[in-house]
Design an enzyme around this catalytic site. Structure first.
Site, short mmCIF file in Angstrom:
data_model
loop_
_atom_site.label_atom_id
_atom_site.label_comp_id
_atom_site.label_asym_id
_atom_site.label_seq_id
_atom_site.Cartn_x
_atom_site.Cartn_y
_atom_site.Cartn_z
N GLU A 146 74.72 42.40 84.97
CA GLU A 146 73.62 41.43 84.89
C GLU A 146 73.96 40.14 85.62
O GLU A 146 74.92 39.44 85.26
CB GLU A 146 73.33 41.08 83.42
CG GLU A 146 72.25 40.04 83.25
CD GLU A 146 72.20 39.45 81.86
OE1 GLU A 146 73.25 39.23 81.24
OE2 GLU A 146 71.08 39.20 81.37
N ASP A 181 67.52 40.36 83.90
CA ASP A 181 67.09 39.31 82.97
C ASP A 181 66.22 38.35 83.78
O ASP A 181 66.73 37.61 84.65
CB ASP A 181 68.33 38.60 82.40
CG ASP A 181 67.98 37.60 81.31
OD1 ASP A 181 68.78 37.47 80.37
OD2 ASP A 181 66.91 36.96 81.43
N GLN A 207 65.34 41.90 80.31
CA GLN A 207 65.31 40.88 79.27
C GLN A 207 64.37 39.75 79.70
O GLN A 207 64.16 39.52 80.90
CB GLN A 207 66.72 40.31 79.01
CG GLN A 207 67.66 41.36 78.38
CD GLN A 207 69.08 40.87 78.28
OE1 GLN A 207 69.60 40.22 79.20
NE2 GLN A 207 69.73 41.16 77.17
N GLU A 243 65.45 37.92 74.64
CA GLU A 243 66.70 37.16 74.56
C GLU A 243 66.40 35.67 74.78
O GLU A 243 66.62 35.13 75.88
CB GLU A 243 67.67 37.66 75.61
CG GLU A 243 69.08 37.10 75.42
CD GLU A 243 70.05 37.58 76.49
OE1 GLU A 243 69.62 37.85 77.63
OE2 GLU A 243 71.25 37.66 76.18
O1 LIG Z 1 73.50 35.81 78.97
C1 LIG Z 1 72.69 36.75 79.01
O2 LIG Z 1 71.51 36.66 79.43
C2 LIG Z 1 73.11 38.10 78.57
O3 LIG Z 1 72.27 38.96 78.46
C3 LIG Z 1 74.57 38.40 78.28
O4 LIG Z 1 74.69 39.73 77.89
C4 LIG Z 1 75.15 37.56 77.19
O5 LIG Z 1 75.52 36.35 77.61
MG LIG Z 2 70.48 38.44 79.47
#
Ligand SMILES: O=C(O)C(=O)[C@H](O)CO
Ligand SMILES: [Mg+2]
Length: 264
Positions: A146, A181, A207, A243
Site C-alpha cells: 500500500e 487507499d 480503503q 479506515e
Molecule cells: O495507514 C494506512 O492507511 C494503512 O492502511 C496501514 O495498513 C496502517 O497504517
Molecule cells: Mg490504508
C-alpha cells in the site's frame, strides 16, 4: 455491490477492542480489518468473528517496533530474518481467522538516504515481497502493498502509485497485489478514477477516508459516490475498508454508508 469492512483500529474506539466487533455488526458492517491481531490469541479473535458473523478481511504483518516509530520492515536491509518470521506469524493468524489477505508494510527510509542505500532498500523489498508472496501462495493467501502518504508517515518507503506498480511488476508474483487507499492516493497522486482504472487488475483491497482530515468519506474533497460507482462498473468484488477517524462518534457519521448497507 460494495462490501464495507469496519477498520476496528479507527472506528468504534468508544469500545474496547473486542467489543468493537459487535458494535460494527450492529450497524451493518459485514467485515472487519484492523492493524494488528497479535495482542490477542487467534482463538479469541475467531470467537469474536463467530459470535458476530463478521468476516476478517485484512490485517498487517508485524511492523517491527511500532512504538519506536517503525512502520514495517519489508524494505529494511538486515532485518530479513525478522521479516520472514513475521510472514509466518501473519499467515498463522490468517489461516486461523480465515483471512484471505495480509498487508506487508514497507518501512521508513531516512530522508537523506544516498543512492546506494535506496538501492539496498529496493532490493531488500523485492526479495522480501517475493518470499512473502510465495509463502502466502502455499495457503492460498494474498500479500498486499500500500502506498502511504508521507504527510502522515514521513519517510515511508512506498508512497506513490507508480512506484507500487513497478514493484508489483518486478516481484512478478500474481498473489502480490495492491492495497489502494484512496485517502493516500489523493494526497500523493490524485487523479483517483484513472489511477483505479489503470491499476484495477492488481487491486486486492480498497480503503476509503475523507481528505484532508481522514474523517468520514463524505467529509472533504473526494466525491466517493463516483468512485463507488466506478468500482461497481469495473466489477470490483473485493472489500472496501472504512479506515477513517470519525468526526464525532462512529454511529453519528455512518449516513454516507446507508446505500451500502450501513444502519446508523
Ligand atoms: O495507514 C494506512 O492507511 C494503512 O492502511 C496501514 O495498513 C496502517 O497504517
Ligand atoms: Mg490504508
Amino acid at each position: 455491490m460494495i462490501r464495507l469492512a469496519a477498520n476496528l483500529s479507527m472506528l468504534f474506539t468508544e469500545h474496547d477492542f473486542l467489543g468493537r466487533f459487535a458494535a460494527a455488526q450492529a450497524v451493518g458492517f459485514r467485515g472487519v480489518e484492523y492493524l494488528f491481531p497479535y495482542a490477542h490469541a487467534p482463538e479469541t479473535l475467531h470467537a469474536a468473528l463467530d459470535e458476530t458473523g463478521l468476516e476478517q478481511v485484512l490485517f498487517n504483518l508485524p511492523p517491527g517496533d511500532w512504538e519506536a516509530g517503525e512502520r514495517g520492515i519489508a524494505s529494511l536491509p538486515g532485518r530479513e530474518a525478522e521479516f520472514r518470521d513475521s510472514v509466518v506469524e501473519a499467515l498463522r493468524y490468517a489461516e486461523a481467522l480465515d483471512c484471505p489477505r495480509v498487508h506487508a508494510m514497507a518501512g521508513v527510509l531516512a530522508p537523506d538516504a544516498d543512492a546506494q542505500t535506496r538501492a539496498a532498500h529496493r532490493a531488500t523489498y523485492v526479495a522480501n515481497l517475493r518470499f512473502a508472496a510465495r509463502e502466502a501462495a502455499k495457503c492460498h493467501r494474498e500479500v498486499l502493498i500500500e502506498p502511504i502518504n508521507t504527510r502522515d508517515m514521513p519517510g515511508y518507503y512506498l508512497s506513490r502509485q507508480g512506484q507500487a506498480m513497478a514493484i508489483l511488476e518486478e516481484v512478478g508474483e500474481p498473489n502480490l497485489r495492491l492495497q489502494l487507499d484512496f485517502y493516500h492516493c489523493q494526497i500523493m497522486d490524485g487523479d483517483l478514477t484513472r489511477q483505479l482504472e489503470r491499476q484495477f487488475e492488481r487491486v486486492g483491497h480498497v480503503q476509503v477516508a475523507g481528505v484532508p482530515q481522514r474523517h468520514e468519506p463524505d467529509v472533504g474533497e473526494v466525491h466517493y459516490p463516483a468512485l463507488f460507482a466506478r468500482l461497481e462498473a469495473l466489477g470490483y468484488s473485493g472489500w472496501v475498508g472504512c479506515e477513517y477517524r470519525p468526526a464525532n462518534g462512529t454511529r453519528e457519521g455512518l449516513g454516507w454508508g446507508r446505500e451500502h448497507g450501513l444502519r446508523p
